[in-house]
Design an enzyme around this catalytic site. Sequence first.
Site, short mmCIF file in Angstrom:
data_model
loop_
_atom_site.label_atom_id
_atom_site.label_comp_id
_atom_site.label_asym_id
_atom_site.label_seq_id
_atom_site.Cartn_x
_atom_site.Cartn_y
_atom_site.Cartn_z
CB ALA A 141 60.52 80.44 -1.35
CD1 TRP A 146 57.55 65.77 -0.92
CD2 TRP A 146 56.15 63.87 -1.53
NE1 TRP A 146 58.30 64.73 -0.78
CE2 TRP A 146 57.47 63.41 -1.20
CE3 TRP A 146 55.11 63.10 -2.05
CZ2 TRP A 146 57.93 62.30 -1.45
CZ3 TRP A 146 55.71 61.69 -2.16
CH2 TRP A 146 56.93 61.12 -1.88
CB THR A 203 61.39 72.71 2.91
OG1 THR A 203 61.43 71.01 2.11
CG2 THR A 203 62.63 72.95 3.20
CE LYS A 226 61.83 77.45 2.33
NZ LYS A 226 61.06 78.79 2.13
CE1 TYR A 259 63.17 75.39 -1.68
CE2 TYR A 259 63.25 73.38 -0.80
CZ TYR A 259 62.69 74.42 -0.87
OH TYR A 259 61.15 74.53 -0.52
P1 NDP Z 1 55.93 78.35 -5.53
O1 NDP Z 1 57.10 78.27 -6.40
O2 NDP Z 1 54.48 78.06 -6.32
O3 NDP Z 1 55.66 80.11 -5.16
C1 NDP Z 1 56.72 80.83 -4.72
C2 NDP Z 1 56.56 82.27 -5.03
O4 NDP Z 1 57.53 83.14 -4.74
C3 NDP Z 1 56.38 82.43 -6.45
O5 NDP Z 1 54.87 83.08 -6.69
C4 NDP Z 1 57.28 83.57 -7.18
O6 NDP Z 1 56.82 84.50 -7.93
C5 NDP Z 1 57.67 84.20 -5.82
N1 NDP Z 1 58.93 84.58 -5.72
C6 NDP Z 1 60.00 84.23 -6.28
N2 NDP Z 1 60.98 84.86 -6.38
C7 NDP Z 1 60.61 86.11 -5.95
C8 NDP Z 1 61.23 87.46 -5.49
N3 NDP Z 1 62.27 87.71 -5.73
N4 NDP Z 1 60.26 88.48 -5.12
C9 NDP Z 1 59.04 88.10 -4.59
N5 NDP Z 1 58.49 86.90 -4.90
C10 NDP Z 1 59.26 85.98 -5.65
O7 NDP Z 1 56.12 77.93 -4.17
P2 NDP Z 1 55.16 77.10 -3.10
O8 NDP Z 1 53.89 78.04 -3.21
O9 NDP Z 1 54.81 75.89 -3.67
O10 NDP Z 1 55.83 77.45 -1.70
C11 NDP Z 1 55.36 78.17 -0.85
C12 NDP Z 1 56.41 77.83 0.42
O11 NDP Z 1 56.31 76.33 0.73
C13 NDP Z 1 57.81 78.29 0.15
O12 NDP Z 1 58.54 78.65 1.23
C14 NDP Z 1 58.40 76.95 -0.24
O13 NDP Z 1 59.80 76.77 0.11
C15 NDP Z 1 57.60 76.20 1.00
N6 NDP Z 1 57.67 74.45 0.37
C16 NDP Z 1 57.34 74.15 -0.78
C17 NDP Z 1 57.36 72.86 -1.44
C18 NDP Z 1 56.93 72.53 -2.72
O14 NDP Z 1 56.68 71.21 -2.94
N7 NDP Z 1 56.46 73.39 -3.51
C19 NDP Z 1 57.62 71.76 -0.28
C20 NDP Z 1 57.97 72.28 0.88
C21 NDP Z 1 57.87 73.75 1.26
P3 NDP Z 1 56.89 84.06 -9.55
O15 NDP Z 1 55.69 83.27 -9.72
O16 NDP Z 1 56.69 85.58 -9.94
O17 NDP Z 1 58.15 83.44 -9.85
#
Ligand code: NDP
Length: 306
Positions: free
Chosen positions: A70, A160, A111, A139, A135
């Site tokens: 994401a 979070w 989210t 989503k 954002y």
């Molecule tokens: P992270 O930011 O840790 O991970 C997101 C991943 O998406 C990263 O590995 C990133 O890769 C990858 N990514 C970004 N751009 C691309 C692309 N173009 N193609 C392929 N991969 C890509 O997020 P989380 O694990 O924390 O989040 C997981 C889910 O939970 C998401 O849907 C997020 O919206 C949702 N969420 C997260 C929250 C939070 O607090 N983090 C809160 C609520 C919901 P790279 O490392 O290479 O950039």
Amino acid sequence: MARTRPLNILLLGKNGQVGWELQRSLAPLGKVTALDRFGQDGLCGDISNMDGLRHTIDTVKPDVLVNAAAYTAVDKAEDEPELAIRLNTEASVVMSKAMKALGGCLVHYSTDYVFDGSGTHPWNETDEVGPLNLYGASKLAGEEAIQASGCQHLIFRTSWVYASRGNNFAKTMLRLAKERDTLNVINDQIGAPTGADLIADVTAHALRQWQQQPQTTGLYHLAANGETSWHHYASVVIQWAQKAGIPLAVETVNPIPSEDYPVPAERPKNSRLDCRALETTFGLQLPQWQEGVERMLQEITIKEAQ
Ligand code: NDP
């Protein structure tokens, strides 16, 4: 009970906080093809490349596509709306259409930022949405596209998120507490810190249940139990570090209102999620948020000591 067969699973975003934990939790469910944005073996893992994404799904033909990739840079999204919408909305359209054609299940994460943060009651799945920032809107549009596609889906709205791997709020607080004598931390945003490991474990459990009872598909709230503010969360982290004997410079942790910490993207003040639908449907009891945070603190301090 009917026998469940091993699943063919495609995991996208394998190195994110949740993606990394999913590599572990999905492993016993079947064959997992896990990709990061760079792909492998001719498979594209870049969710900004719609043709590549379609090709990957058509090639792997997964029973289950788990999308942990994401655009998650909440403030930066205000300046990069096209990229955020491409990753969080348009990629969901492509994934859901492809999974509808295959007859499989799409697992997706969303989210608490889909809500406007009003009131003090925990939001449930049918409450009115009203994102405050780009954002959250991107989503929400992703969720809506998946629901409109008619594909089988499990959408988990969480909040979070932290993991011992990578950066997170607790690690930042620990670092600042070693450097500064005073910290100012927001105390009027309320939610539940939720471990990526918990999200991944619940996902695996839900998929096992979906195999037996496909009617369990839908949208669910998934967060740790209880609630806290960023200020209280920071205080818990610092107290834990003090008890663990970690030398800190910090003497005061001041509570401040959101208005005193301006950022490009407005955040909801009420991020409480009501997770009873998830607990009832899947027979789960979500742990208190402090349990996972303490475990993560132990893991990161052990790593730092090595
Ligand atoms: P992270 O930011 O840790 O991970 C997101 C991943 O998406 C990263 O590995 C990133 O890769 C990858 N990514 C970004 N751009 C691309 C692309 N173009 N193609 C392929 N991969 C890509 O997020 P989380 O694990 O924390 O989040 C997981 C889910 O939970 C998401 O849907 C997020 O919206 C949702 N969420 C997260 C929250 C939070 O607090 N983090 C809160 C609520 C919901 P790279 O490392 O290479 O950039």
